[in-house]
Scaffold this motif. Sequence first.
Motif, short mmCIF file in Angstrom:
data_model
loop_
_atom_site.label_atom_id
_atom_site.label_comp_id
_atom_site.label_asym_id
_atom_site.label_seq_id
_atom_site.Cartn_x
_atom_site.Cartn_y
_atom_site.Cartn_z
N LYS A 184 67.60 45.67 2.07
CA LYS A 184 66.15 45.44 2.01
C LYS A 184 65.64 44.94 3.36
CE LYS A 184 62.59 42.75 -0.41
NZ LYS A 184 62.35 41.70 -1.42
N TYR A 185 64.62 45.60 3.86
CA TYR A 185 63.92 45.19 5.09
C TYR A 185 62.44 45.19 4.75
CZ TYR A 185 62.80 44.96 10.10
OH TYR A 185 62.34 44.56 11.34
N ASP A 186 61.83 44.00 4.68
CA ASP A 186 60.49 43.94 4.08
C ASP A 186 59.37 43.85 5.11
OD1 ASP A 186 60.11 41.24 4.87
OD2 ASP A 186 60.95 40.47 3.00
N GLU A 187 58.14 43.82 4.59
CA GLU A 187 56.94 43.88 5.42
C GLU A 187 56.63 42.59 6.16
OE1 GLU A 187 55.95 42.18 1.55
OE2 GLU A 187 57.01 44.01 2.15
N ARG A 188 57.37 41.51 5.88
CA ARG A 188 57.12 40.26 6.59
C ARG A 188 57.80 40.24 7.96
NH1 ARG A 188 55.48 35.61 4.25
NH2 ARG A 188 55.08 35.06 6.43
N ASN A 189 58.85 41.02 8.16
CA ASN A 189 59.54 41.01 9.45
C ASN A 189 58.57 41.34 10.58
OD1 ASN A 189 62.24 40.34 8.78
ND2 ASN A 189 62.56 42.38 7.96
N TRP A 190 58.75 40.67 11.72
CA TRP A 190 57.83 40.87 12.84
C TRP A 190 57.84 42.33 13.30
CZ3 TRP A 190 58.54 42.87 17.64
CH2 TRP A 190 59.86 43.03 18.09
N ARG A 244 69.29 30.74 7.95
CA ARG A 244 68.41 29.86 7.18
C ARG A 244 66.93 30.21 7.31
NH1 ARG A 244 72.32 25.76 8.55
NH2 ARG A 244 73.24 24.91 6.64
N SER A 245 66.59 30.84 8.42
CA SER A 245 65.18 31.17 8.64
C SER A 245 65.06 32.57 9.19
CB SER A 245 64.53 30.16 9.59
OG SER A 245 65.12 30.25 10.88
N ARG A 246 63.86 33.11 9.11
CA ARG A 246 63.60 34.45 9.65
C ARG A 246 62.27 34.44 10.39
NH1 ARG A 246 61.82 37.76 4.32
NH2 ARG A 246 61.29 39.22 5.98
N PHE A 247 62.21 35.28 11.40
CA PHE A 247 61.05 35.39 12.28
C PHE A 247 60.11 36.45 11.71
CE2 PHE A 247 59.35 36.80 16.58
CZ PHE A 247 58.61 35.65 16.82
N VAL A 248 58.92 36.04 11.27
CA VAL A 248 58.06 36.93 10.49
C VAL A 248 56.62 36.91 11.00
CG1 VAL A 248 59.47 36.63 8.41
CG2 VAL A 248 57.50 35.10 8.82
N ARG A 249 55.86 37.88 10.53
CA ARG A 249 54.41 37.89 10.76
C ARG A 249 53.75 36.91 9.79
NH1 ARG A 249 52.48 43.65 12.61
NH2 ARG A 249 54.42 44.45 13.53
#
Length: 310
Positions: free
Chosen positions: A291-297, A207-212
Motif C-alpha cells: 500500500k502506497y497512499d495519497e498522504r505520501n509527499w 515510527r513516522s512518515r513524511f506526508v502532505r
Amino acid sequence: MPPGSLDHSEGLTKEQLQSYNEDGYLIIPNALDASTTASLLQEAQHMLATFPLSDHPMTKFSTGSTDDKAHVGDDYFLTSGDKIRFFFEEDAFDPSTGALAKPKHRAINKIGHYLHELNPAFRISTLNPYHASVARGLGFRDPRVLQSMVICKQPAIGGEVGAHQDSTFLYTDPPSAVGFWIALEDATAENGCLSFAKGSHRRTPIRSRFVRKENGGGVEFMDVGADSACFPDNAPVEVGTEREEETYTLGEVKAGTLVLIHGNLLHQSQKNLSEKSRFIYTFHVIEGENKYDERNWLQPPERGFSKLYL
C-alpha cells in the motif's frame, strides 16, 4: 546489466545477500566502469550548467531532520515527481541579503526526481536487467522505481544529512523501500561520505512518515500509527534491542560503487567542508504490491511508478 558495468548478470551472491541482511547495507565496488561513471557525471554537470535561473523559485533543500520546518514543502518540490528540477543548498545564499552567493553549478544540492524516465543516460543506468536481478535477489515481487536524484554535495557548502531511514520518506505498508546509491565521484570522510548504523534495520522501527498536510499547505511528519507496519514483511526483527545512541561506520567508496540501503537502516552524512564535490546518483525502489497512499509527499505520475521488471 547497465552499459559499462561488470558482469553482474547473476545479481547478488549468497554472501552479498547475507551481508545485506546482517548489516542493512551492501557496498558493491565497480558496479559501473570508469567510462560510464564519467559519462553520468558529465551529464549531471551539463544539466547544472544549462538549467535556467530566470523562472526558478530558488527552492532550497535539506533533509534528515524530524522537524518539518527543515524541509521544503512548496509546489516546486511537491510537483517534482514527474519532472527534473533543481534544489539549492541552504548555504549557497548570502544570509544578509538572500542573494545567491555561488555560481549556479556550485549551488545546487540535488537534481530530482524523475531522471530515471526523462533523462536517457540515467534511464538506461536505472531501468536495466542488472538492477532488476538485484531487486529479485532482495525478494521484490513487483519493484517500482519511484524517485531518482543526483545529489551534488557541493564543495565547502554541501549540507549535512542527519541520521534518517528512507522508509520514513517513502512509506509503504508494510515498509519496503531500498535505496540504490551510486557514487559518481570518490566519496570520502573529507567530502561527506555516507555512514551507517550497522544492523539498525533489524531493531529500529519506522515510527513516522513524511506526508502532505491534509489542508494542502506543505508537508509534515505524522505517526505511522498502531494499525500500520513498522518493519518489512518477514523481516528478522530484534525486538527490544533499539539503541538510544548508535555507532556509525564510515562508508568511503570509489566512483562506480553501488551501495544498497535498507529502508529501515539509520544512515547519515556530514557536511562537505572540503574543496572536492561528492556527486552521487541514487534511486529508490518500493514493492509495488504494498500500500502506497495519497498522504505520501511523493505521488505517482499518471502512468504509475516505473516498473523495474521490464
